[in-house]
Design a protein around this motif. Sequence first.
Motif, PDB file in Angstrom:
ATOM      1  N   ARG A 104      40.564  32.654  34.616  1.00  0.00           N
ATOM      2  CA  ARG A 104      41.186  32.584  35.733  1.00  0.00           C
ATOM      3  C   ARG A 104      41.496  31.264  35.907  1.00  0.00           C
ATOM      4  O   ARG A 104      40.777  30.033  35.929  1.00  0.00           O
ATOM      5  N   GLY A 157      42.967  29.097  39.242  1.00  0.00           N
ATOM      6  CA  GLY A 157      43.457  29.252  40.483  1.00  0.00           C
ATOM      7  C   GLY A 157      43.189  28.167  41.293  1.00  0.00           C
ATOM      8  O   GLY A 157      42.896  26.968  40.648  1.00  0.00           O
ATOM      9  N   SER A 194      38.637  34.803  42.633  1.00  0.00           N
ATOM     10  CA  SER A 194      39.576  33.947  43.175  1.00  0.00           C
ATOM     11  C   SER A 194      39.827  34.095  44.317  1.00  0.00           C
ATOM     12  O   SER A 194      39.514  35.277  44.991  1.00  0.00           O
ATOM     13  N   SER A 226      46.726  33.265  42.493  1.00  0.00           N
ATOM     14  CA  SER A 226      45.931  32.918  40.782  1.00  0.00           C
ATOM     15  C   SER A 226      45.893  33.995  39.878  1.00  0.00           C
ATOM     16  O   SER A 226      46.406  35.032  40.205  1.00  0.00           O
ATOM     17  N   SER A 254      37.142  39.316  46.071  1.00  0.00           N
ATOM     18  CA  SER A 254      37.663  38.307  45.451  1.00  0.00           C
ATOM     19  C   SER A 254      37.858  38.521  43.716  1.00  0.00           C
ATOM     20  O   SER A 254      38.291  37.548  43.463  1.00  0.00           O
TER      21      SER A 254
END
Length: 152
Positions: free
Chosen positions: A84, A86, A114, A119, A141
């Motif tokens: 990820r 972000g 995130s 993101s 999230s």
Amino acid sequence: LLARGVIVDSQGTALTDSDALRNSGAKEFDAILSDGSRVPVTIVGVASSSPIGMVTVAYATSTAVTSARLADASKVALGQSVIRIGGKGADTVGTGVVAALPGKNSTIEASVASATPGSLLMNMFGEIIGIATTDSLAQGSDYYTVPKIPEQ
């Protein structure tokens, strides 16, 4: 920061969170590329039926930009390793695994969170498998919308 996004073709088409575009009220804004340069952005589409918005980034004069590839969502597997990217203001990177496959709501759950719309969730080949959107973040999230170029 309005939202993060990702350029997906050589014409500068980029995908991001459609709610961030819609709610900003902005008609014109700049994108900040990975090399720090600012370039103008044109909003192409923010269909109310899609959590993914489309913009065109005018990056023709920049040599630091390479478009990303969208992964085939049907090939995403449970337990698959993901990355990820972000963060608000500064980039943050996290790693995790796919925890739930896309269902009828076209979201992927991953064990990496995130909070920033736009993101990116990528597979280990750098292909985009998810984008954090207002819709996906409403579920939690650790949810990401499966990216596809919205129909206009």
